[in-house]
Design a protein around this motif. Structure first.
Motif, PDB file in Angstrom:
ATOM      1  N   ASP A  39      40.590  29.861  -2.173  1.00 59.68           N
ATOM      2  CA  ASP A  39      39.956  29.809  -0.803  1.00 59.68           C
ATOM      3  C   ASP A  39      39.217  31.460  -0.644  1.00 59.68           C
ATOM      4  O   ASP A  39      40.133  32.737   0.136  1.00 59.68           O
ATOM      5  CB  ASP A  39      40.347  29.728   0.304  1.00 59.68           C
ATOM      6  N   LYS A  49      47.183  22.274  -6.253  1.00 64.68           N
ATOM      7  CA  LYS A  49      47.340  21.494  -5.727  1.00 64.68           C
ATOM      8  C   LYS A  49      47.326  20.369  -6.021  1.00 64.68           C
ATOM      9  O   LYS A  49      47.721  18.913  -5.644  1.00 64.68           O
ATOM     10  CB  LYS A  49      45.697  21.890  -5.216  1.00 64.68           C
ATOM     11  N   LYS A  69      33.849  20.077   0.488  1.00 61.52           N
ATOM     12  CA  LYS A  69      35.424  19.288   1.758  1.00 61.52           C
ATOM     13  C   LYS A  69      35.876  18.246   1.182  1.00 61.52           C
ATOM     14  O   LYS A  69      36.701  17.738   1.399  1.00 61.52           O
ATOM     15  CB  LYS A  69      34.808  19.251   2.966  1.00 61.52           C
ATOM     16  N   GLU A  94      41.804  18.476   1.894  1.00 67.30           N
ATOM     17  CA  GLU A  94      43.068  18.805   1.894  1.00 67.30           C
ATOM     18  C   GLU A  94      44.316  17.455   1.751  1.00 67.30           C
ATOM     19  O   GLU A  94      45.162  17.659   2.246  1.00 67.30           O
ATOM     20  CB  GLU A  94      42.990  18.975   3.430  1.00 67.30           C
ATOM     21  N   ASP A  95      43.800  16.136   1.821  1.00 69.90           N
ATOM     22  CA  ASP A  95      44.641  14.987   1.484  1.00 69.90           C
ATOM     23  C   ASP A  95      45.262  15.461   0.032  1.00 69.90           C
ATOM     24  O   ASP A  95      45.274  15.396  -0.248  1.00 69.90           O
ATOM     25  CB  ASP A  95      43.908  13.588   2.037  1.00 69.90           C
TER      26      ASP A  95
END
Length: 223
Positions: A39, A49, A69, A94-95
């Protein structure tokens, strides 16, 4: 140790480049079956991830949405070998990417399947407006360059050039205006939403080029 050393050196390079040129957003790194990201805004690296297909046997491939996103994941429908259909799922980055969560948590923004005989792997690229997927041609299943509707999983258009092996088709590339470019043999072809992706004229001869990509400025880059 080798993995960590490689990632450390790579991150030093990425960080220095990002600082020099004012880069923002994320850059994704795949290594030894794991996919992580750096990031630029937070100057933070997330080493793992999710795990890619080479290690887990679940995910075929992934693509990042144009707003940075969301993530598109392609996979087998039932988590086992299925030779006639593939599943594609769009979720917020982010999920969780665990199989159980994909099936049960209700956070999938798009969740559909595409059917094609003898298809056992799917490389897909999502359009900027997220209405379409461009599917990379496949040699083993005789899948041409294909555009499908993300909501229905139905084909919008397909293209192939007679006499050119599917091994010589390139990965499709979208531009910001929702046009898609793709390489077939030595030709570069373009299809656009202006006619509903019904045509794909040859726009350039690219003999000797290996692939086509898009720069952040949405300019085509041919190498």
């Amino acid at each position: 140790m080798k993995k960590l050393f490689f990632i450390f050196i790579l991150l030093l390079f990425i960080s220095s480049c990002g600082s020099s040129f004012g880069a923002t957003g994320n850059i994704y790194l795949g290594f030894a079956g794991d996919v992580g990201y750096y990031d630029f805004d937070k100057q933070e690296f997330i080493e793992k991830k999710w795990t890619s297909v080479s290690a887990s046997g679940l995910y075929d491939d992934f693509d990042i949405s144009w707003d940075n996103k969301k993530i598109l994941l392609t996979m087998d429908v039932n988590g086992t070998f299925n030779f006639d259909e593939r599943r594609y799922v769009l979720r917020k980055i982010e999920d969780s990417f665990k199989k159980k969560d994909l099936d049960e948590d209700g956070k999938n923004l798009i969740d559909n399947t595409y059917e094609w005989g003898d298809i056992s792997y799917l490389t897909a690229r999502i359009s900027p407006d997220e209405k379409y997927l461009a599917l990379e041609a496949q040699y083993f299943s005789d899948l041409p360059m294909t555009i499908i509707d993300t909501k229905t999983g139905k084909e919008v258009s397909q293209w192939e050039v007679e006499g050119v092996s599917f091994l010589k088709y390139g990965t499709p590339t979208w531009t910001l205006d929702n046009s898609v470019y793709f390489k077939i043999g030595t030709g570069l072809y373009k299809s656009s939403p202006s006619d509903g992706y019904k045509s794909a004229p040859k726009v350039l001869d690219i003999s000797g080029a290996s692939y086509v990509s898009v720069k952040p400025q949405t300019e085509l880059e041919i190498r």
